[in-house]
Design a protein around this motif. Structure first.
Motif, short mmCIF file in Angstrom:
data_model
loop_
_atom_site.label_atom_id
_atom_site.label_comp_id
_atom_site.label_asym_id
_atom_site.label_seq_id
_atom_site.Cartn_x
_atom_site.Cartn_y
_atom_site.Cartn_z
N GLU A 15 0.83 -1.20 0.00
CA GLU A 15 0.00 0.00 0.00
C GLU A 15 0.86 1.26 0.00
O GLU A 15 2.06 1.21 0.31
CB GLU A 15 -0.89 0.03 1.25
CG GLU A 15 -1.86 -1.13 1.36
CD GLU A 15 -2.72 -1.05 2.60
OE1 GLU A 15 -3.88 -1.48 2.53
OE2 GLU A 15 -2.25 -0.56 3.65
N GLN A 16 0.21 2.37 -0.32
CA GLN A 16 0.82 3.68 -0.15
C GLN A 16 0.44 4.22 1.23
O GLN A 16 -0.67 4.04 1.69
CB GLN A 16 0.34 4.64 -1.24
CG GLN A 16 0.91 4.33 -2.63
CD GLN A 16 2.41 4.54 -2.70
OE1 GLN A 16 2.96 5.47 -2.10
NE2 GLN A 16 3.08 3.68 -3.44
N ALA A 17 1.40 4.85 1.89
CA ALA A 17 1.16 5.42 3.22
C ALA A 17 1.95 6.71 3.35
O ALA A 17 2.98 6.89 2.67
CB ALA A 17 1.58 4.44 4.30
N PRO A 18 1.54 7.62 4.19
CA PRO A 18 2.33 8.83 4.42
C PRO A 18 3.66 8.47 5.09
O PRO A 18 3.72 7.53 5.88
CB PRO A 18 1.48 9.67 5.36
CG PRO A 18 0.16 8.97 5.49
CD PRO A 18 0.33 7.58 5.01
N GLU A 19 4.69 9.21 4.76
CA GLU A 19 5.96 9.01 5.46
C GLU A 19 5.79 9.35 6.94
O GLU A 19 5.14 10.35 7.27
CB GLU A 19 7.06 9.88 4.85
CG GLU A 19 7.59 9.38 3.54
CD GLU A 19 8.82 10.15 3.09
OE1 GLU A 19 9.52 10.72 3.96
OE2 GLU A 19 9.07 10.19 1.87
N PRO A 20 6.34 8.56 7.83
CA PRO A 20 6.19 8.85 9.26
C PRO A 20 7.05 10.04 9.67
O PRO A 20 8.08 10.33 9.06
CB PRO A 20 6.69 7.57 9.93
CG PRO A 20 7.68 7.01 8.96
CD PRO A 20 7.15 7.34 7.59
N SER A 21 6.62 10.72 10.71
CA SER A 21 7.40 11.80 11.31
C SER A 21 7.82 11.35 12.71
O SER A 21 6.96 10.94 13.50
CB SER A 21 6.58 13.09 11.41
OG SER A 21 6.26 13.57 10.13
N PRO A 22 9.10 11.41 13.04
CA PRO A 22 9.53 10.94 14.35
C PRO A 22 9.10 11.87 15.46
O PRO A 22 9.07 13.10 15.30
CB PRO A 22 11.06 10.91 14.22
CG PRO A 22 11.37 11.95 13.21
CD PRO A 22 10.23 11.91 12.23
N LEU A 27 13.63 8.50 16.10
CA LEU A 27 14.27 8.95 14.87
C LEU A 27 13.69 8.18 13.69
O LEU A 27 13.02 7.16 13.86
CB LEU A 27 15.80 8.86 14.95
CG LEU A 27 16.48 7.57 15.38
CD1 LEU A 27 16.44 6.52 14.29
CD2 LEU A 27 17.94 7.87 15.73
N LYS A 28 13.93 8.70 12.52
CA LYS A 28 13.37 8.14 11.29
C LYS A 28 14.51 7.60 10.44
O LYS A 28 15.57 8.24 10.33
CB LYS A 28 12.61 9.24 10.53
CG LYS A 28 12.08 8.85 9.15
CD LYS A 28 11.37 10.06 8.53
CE LYS A 28 10.95 9.83 7.10
NZ LYS A 28 10.27 11.00 6.53
N PHE A 117 9.30 -3.53 6.46
CA PHE A 117 8.84 -3.69 5.07
C PHE A 117 8.18 -2.39 4.64
O PHE A 117 6.96 -2.28 4.45
CB PHE A 117 7.88 -4.87 4.94
CG PHE A 117 8.54 -6.22 5.10
CD1 PHE A 117 9.88 -6.40 4.81
CD2 PHE A 117 7.81 -7.32 5.52
CE1 PHE A 117 10.48 -7.64 4.95
CE2 PHE A 117 8.39 -8.56 5.67
CZ PHE A 117 9.74 -8.73 5.39
N ALA A 118 9.00 -1.36 4.53
CA ALA A 118 8.54 0.00 4.22
C ALA A 118 9.73 0.79 3.70
O ALA A 118 10.89 0.43 3.95
CB ALA A 118 7.97 0.67 5.47
N GLU A 119 9.44 1.86 3.00
CA GLU A 119 10.54 2.69 2.53
C GLU A 119 11.15 3.51 3.66
O GLU A 119 12.37 3.75 3.70
CB GLU A 119 10.05 3.60 1.40
CG GLU A 119 9.65 2.83 0.14
CD GLU A 119 9.18 3.75 -0.97
OE1 GLU A 119 10.04 4.21 -1.77
OE2 GLU A 119 7.96 4.02 -1.04
N TYR A 120 10.31 3.94 4.60
CA TYR A 120 10.77 4.69 5.77
C TYR A 120 10.05 4.16 6.99
O TYR A 120 8.93 3.65 6.91
CB TYR A 120 10.47 6.19 5.63
CG TYR A 120 11.22 6.86 4.51
CD1 TYR A 120 12.47 7.44 4.72
CD2 TYR A 120 10.66 6.93 3.22
CE1 TYR A 120 13.16 8.06 3.68
CE2 TYR A 120 11.34 7.54 2.18
CZ TYR A 120 12.59 8.10 2.42
OH TYR A 120 13.26 8.70 1.39
N MET A 121 10.68 4.32 8.15
CA MET A 121 10.06 3.89 9.40
C MET A 121 10.66 4.70 10.55
O MET A 121 11.73 5.30 10.42
CB MET A 121 10.27 2.40 9.66
CG MET A 121 11.73 2.00 9.74
SD MET A 121 12.00 0.31 10.31
CE MET A 121 11.74 0.54 12.06
#
Length: 346
Positions: A15-22, A27-28, A117-121
């Motif tokens: 799925e598409q999801a918003p990038e998380p903000s730390p 931290l991200k 399993f994500a581009e950012y976390m």
């Protein structure tokens, strides 16, 4: 950004999801590699009681810091990092005794927190609090660093079983964990390491990589008889069951030498966890049976160092590399036994 989310058994969606903000104490990271394991397959098939869907899974994580919370010290964008999977609380009586692997308050990446399993976390404060974010040595790739997490579990298991100089070691199970056990036993000074596996295809693939002193296919021969033949009737100093099979645990008792140590490394299915234990073997041979449950933050650090030093190489064990879109293909590949280690590269 793109993520792989678990919704229910058999239902993982890209799925598409918003990038998380730390948050201020987080931290991200940009995920470079998140390797797969048999647990991901179990989650896909059966779910997990610690997962409240939907949840981004994946727990063998290596990436690059891209944003640091205002209250986090010691990290800057660009740092290359590996993230622990099992997160002890650091405060309970067991943690204070140094027994972080059996913390009753343990939480986990990809279970209680969104995983890799994500581009950012985001790396939660709970990880940072127990020093669970580790710098990747310059000599290691992100893919190699992602293998530090399962290798840390192997390190814990062999320390508990006291694998050491001159030992004859049997490893039952030729998956990625079994391969890591073979290599670590060698690095700890084992005199001989024998690999046992039910699948001929997997055994041949693994043995060609890790070059065990003997490779025994349990479908073609009795493993206990073969171990006794190879050891002139003495048996093995250490038997490690890196397979979720009660029969393997029962056979481990039979093939252990006097004063042998047996590691029940692989857990059994929750609906069938009871084995037949010949307690006279334990009694008269003075056997030691130990469990092994995950790893501590310190195990992860030392696992990275062992990989970086060349004592336990892992790069050749990564047989498949797939994009994030290929998570379901990766899990299928794990299920077939065609691979040793499959890594996702978002």
């Amino acid at each position: 950004m793109k993520v792989a989310r678990f919704y229910a058994p058999g239902d993982i969606r890209i799925e598409q999801a918003p990038e998380p903000s730390p948050g201020s104490q987080e931290l991200k990271i940009k995920v470079h590699n998140c390797s797969t394991c048999g647990t991901d397959l179990k989650i896909f098939r059966h779910g997990h009681h610690h997962i409240d869907p939907p949840r981004v899974i994946g727990h063998e994580i290596a990436g690059e810091v891209v944003e640091v919370g205002s209250e986090v010290d010691g990290w800057t964008p660009g740092d290359r990092v590996q993230v622990i999977a099992a997160i002890p609380c650091g405060e309970c009586p067991d943690c204070k005794r140094g027994w972080m692997t059996i913390c009753p308050n343990q939480r986990s990446m990809g279970y209680h927190y969104d995983g890799g399993f994500a581009e950012y976390m985001t790396v939660p404060h709970a990880v940072l609090k127990v020093d669970g974010l580790n710098r990747i040595p310059d000599s290691l790739s992100y893919a190699e660093a992602s293998v530090a997490e399962p290798f840390a579990c192997v390190l814990n298991g062999q320390e508990l079983a006291r694998v050491g100089e001159g030992d004859t070691v049997v490893v039952v199970g030729a998956g990625p964990i079994g391969c890591l056990h073979v290599r670590l036993a060698r690095s700890r000074g084992a005199e001989a390491v024998y690999l046992v596996e039910l699948s001929r295809q997997r055994l041949e693939m693994a043995a060609a990589l890790v070059k065990s002193d003997a490779a025994i296919c349990a479908a073609d021969a009795d493993p206990t008889e073969e171990i006794m033949r190879l050891t002139d009737g003495r048996g093995a100093d250490v038997v490690i069951t890196a397979a979720a099979a009660g029969k393997a645990q029962e056979e481990a008792l039979k093939m252990a030498a006097r004063r042998g140590r047996i590691s029940f490394f692989g857990g059994l299915p929750k609906d069938n966890p009871v084995i037949a234990c010949d307690s006279n073997l334990v009694h008269y041979r003075e056997l030691t049976i130990v469990g092994a449950n995950g790893s501590s933050p310190d195990h992860n650090k030392r696992a990275l160092d062992l990989i970086a030093s060349g004592a336990v190489p892992v790069d050749d064990l990564i047989t498949h590399r797939m994009p994030l879109d290929g998570v379901l293909d990766a899990i299928h590949t794990v299920s077939t036994g065609e691979a040793i280690k499959v890594t996702i590269e978002p």
